[in-house]
Design an enzyme around this catalytic site. Structure first.
Site, PDB file in Angstrom:
ATOM      1  N   ASP A   1       0.830  -1.199   0.000  1.00 36.37           N
ATOM      2  CA  ASP A   1       0.000   0.000   0.000  1.00 36.37           C
ATOM      3  C   ASP A   1       0.872   1.260   0.000  1.00 36.37           C
ATOM      4  O   ASP A   1       1.899   1.319   0.664  1.00 36.37           O
ATOM      5  CB  ASP A   1      -0.879  -0.014   1.260  1.00 36.37           C
ATOM      6  CG  ASP A   1      -1.925   1.072   1.267  1.00 36.37           C
ATOM      7  OD1 ASP A   1      -2.726   1.123   0.321  1.00 36.37           O
ATOM      8  OD2 ASP A   1      -1.942   1.868   2.227  1.00 36.37           O
TER       9      ASP A   1
ATOM     10  N   GLU B   1       1.473  -0.634  -5.070  1.00 33.60           N
ATOM     11  CA  GLU B   1       0.418   0.352  -5.305  1.00 33.60           C
ATOM     12  C   GLU B   1       1.125   1.701  -5.357  1.00 33.60           C
ATOM     13  O   GLU B   1       1.306   2.371  -4.342  1.00 33.60           O
ATOM     14  CB  GLU B   1      -0.629   0.347  -4.193  1.00 33.60           C
ATOM     15  CG  GLU B   1      -1.818   1.246  -4.544  1.00 33.60           C
ATOM     16  CD  GLU B   1      -2.398   2.006  -3.373  1.00 33.60           C
ATOM     17  OE1 GLU B   1      -3.558   2.408  -3.464  1.00 33.60           O
ATOM     18  OE2 GLU B   1      -1.695   2.233  -2.369  1.00 33.60           O
TER      19      GLU B   1
END
Length: 541
Positions: free
Chosen positions: A193, A256
């Site tokens: 993330d 990401e």
């Protein structure tokens, strides 16, 4: 020989909205285990699980208070082990979310920082300053919050999500232990993330811009700092060590990194991550010239560093593509849609979404699906403001509706309580009545349903080796019909508002279509896969 992650179809599971096994109104790990067979029948290769760790759940679990356990909301570590074992028995890989940019403010690391004096090791694990800068939070407002002793800490998201300081060797060492903990449990990898956000310019220069605009993505002192790549090179060595000990069980990292392609590609150089999410493709409108350009740019960018491209149309942070494509091209929707916003054309959105999916699944590389898209599920645009949970809604004082509409629990059965998601009297987000017509039970074995189209396309993708090789364009750059060849197939996508007559339909075997065809004409907003053949036998989805 291709590695599994180069061509895989990976299905994103948002656990709290997938299936509820204990009827508390929240989906959980046992709910996923109990429904694995439905995912196997879909034809996917792997699962990506969004966070299930202990968390106050301020930001849907992306505010983590312990990295090596399971939140009781979702079950136990034993439940995770069972899910992983069952998935592996089915031949499915499992990658899990790793959230290294920030912790929860309730994490013991941050609580120790708060109780420690300035300049201590505990405080050095986060970004504390005597004076705040003008940096803005992604969720709205200042990115700095003051604590009792007068210092301020950095949070690029919610104030309950303090950013870790990756200049701290202790932070780096702790995350090595976290990664090894999950690799020892035999997970197949991690989706990282905010991969582009870990390293900040610790001179903290002035930068008042919106953190999500293009200028910020390329220039912000808190995004995409060059030294972030050293972290991922060290992580890649860890994963490679595990893979070397068991070559049949290759582990991967997926970034990401919400960046332009020329920067995102740097995260997948051969000694860093294996994949990077393709946000450029995700953001592209239903426009033939734009789509062709982003496809070409993606393939070229990732090929230049020896990596496969990835493709994605929906996830838990954006409007589902069946909703997004339901708006006129000249009037794109806001980031979240509520009752008082212009509503999408659901039928047009679904037609375009099906066509976009077939186009995507034919492209070389790895494809990501978001739970419910195989049902044609749209966003819930009918949520009342009282139901909203997304911190974006609160921090932006209602100026943006947030992401809740894409996170509403799945409909499994048309006539069951909560559409088969749960037997609880109240579930965490209400489902709109319109979801009943999308229920999985209704679409199973129903000729022409979106679910059956996905199943057929995924079976054909494996059968014809799609995801491998390259594409050769047969259409011109300015045409409204996209046409390319890949493997033994020709893929045709009519993005024009007019029906198109193509002679090749009389000379090819039609394998799958996003809409039914009439004679040799392709309706608007339709994609077809053709096997180059003299046969005129036809098979429709």
């Amino acid at each position: 020989m291709d590695k599994w992650w180069q061509t895989a179809v990976i299905y994103q599971v948002y656990p709290r909205s997938f299936a509820d096994s204990n009827n508390d109104g929240y989906g959980d790990l046992q709910g996923i285990s109990q429904n694995l067979s439905s995912l196997v029948s879909l034809g996917i290769d792997a699962l990506w699980l969004t966070p299930f760790y202990p968390s106050p759940q301020i930001d849907g679990g992306y505010d983590i208070s312990s990295y090596c356990d399971v939140d009781p909301l979702f079950g136990t570590l034993s439940d995770f082990d069972v899910l992983l074992s069952q998935a592996h028995a089915y031949g499915l890989r499992v990658i899990i979310d790793l959230v290294p940019n920030h912790t929860s403010s309730s994490h013991t690391w941050f609580q120790s920082a708060l109780s420690s004096s300035r300049g201590t090791e505990h405080r050095s694990k986060y970004h504390f300053r005597d004076e705040p800068t003008d940096w803005q939070s992604v969720f709205g407002g200042s990115a700095w919050t003051q604590v009792n002793d007068g210092q301020h800490y950095l949070h690029m998201y919610d104030k309950e999500q303090p950013d870790l300081n990756w200049s701290s060797q202790k932070v780096r060492d702790d995350f090595v232990s976290i990664i090894e903990f999950w690799l020892d449990r035999r997970v197949d990898g991690f989706r990282v993330d905010v991969a582009h956000g870990l390293v900040k310019d610790v001179n903290y220069p002035s930068f008042p811009n919106d953190p999500l605009d293009l200028f910020s993505k390329e220039n912000a002192p808190y995004w995409d700092q060059d030294s972030v790549h050293d972290i991922y090179r060290s992580w890649r060595k860890i994963l490679d060590r595990y893979t070397e000990s068991d070559p049949s069980h290759e582990r991967i990292l997926c970034a990401e990194a919400n960046l332009p392609l020329n920067r995102a590609k740097l995260y997948v150089r051969t000694d860093e991550m294996h994949q990077s999410f393709n946000f450029s493709f995700l953001r592209t409108s239903w426009n033939p010239i734009s789509l062709r350009k982003v496809i070409d740019d993606s393939l070229e960018a990732f090929k230049s560093v020896g990596a496969p491209s990835t493709w994605v149309l929906s996830n838990h942070d954006v409007l589902r593509h069946s909703t997004r494509f339901g708006y006129p091209l000249e009037s794109p929707p806001p980031p979240g849609v509520g009752l008082d916003d212009p509503q999408p054309d659901r039928q047009a959105g679904l037609i375009r979404a099906r066509a976009a999916t077939l186009l995507m699944l034919a492209l070389p590389g790895c494809a990501y699906l978001y739970q419910g898209e195989e049902l044609g599920l749209p966003d819930s645009t009918e949520l009342s403001d009282e139901c909203r949970r997304d911190p974006v809604w609160f921090r932006k004082n209602g100026r943006e509706k947030g992401r809740d509409g894409a996170r509403v629990p799945l409909p499994w059965k048309t006539n069951a309580k909560n559409m088969g998601f749960s037997n609880a009297d109240k579930i965490w987000l209400p489902q709109p009545e319109s979801y009943r017509e999308y229920a999985r039970e209704l679409q199973e074995s129903s000729c022409g349903s979106t679910l059956e189209m996905y199943k057929l396309a995924l079976r054909l993708r494996k059968e014809y080796g799609l995801g491998r090789g390259e594409i050769v364009w047969r259409s011109k750059c300015d045409e409204k019909v996209l046409c390319f060849e890949t493997q033994d197939l020709t893929v045709v996508a009519n993005l024009s508002p007019q029906t198109q007559n193509l002679a090749m339909l009389r000379e090819s075997l039609i394998l799958v279509t996003s809409q039914r065809l009439q004679t040799d004409h392709i309706p608007p907003d339709t994609t077809i896969w053709l096997k180059r053949s003299s046969s005129i036998s036809r098979q429709h989805s």
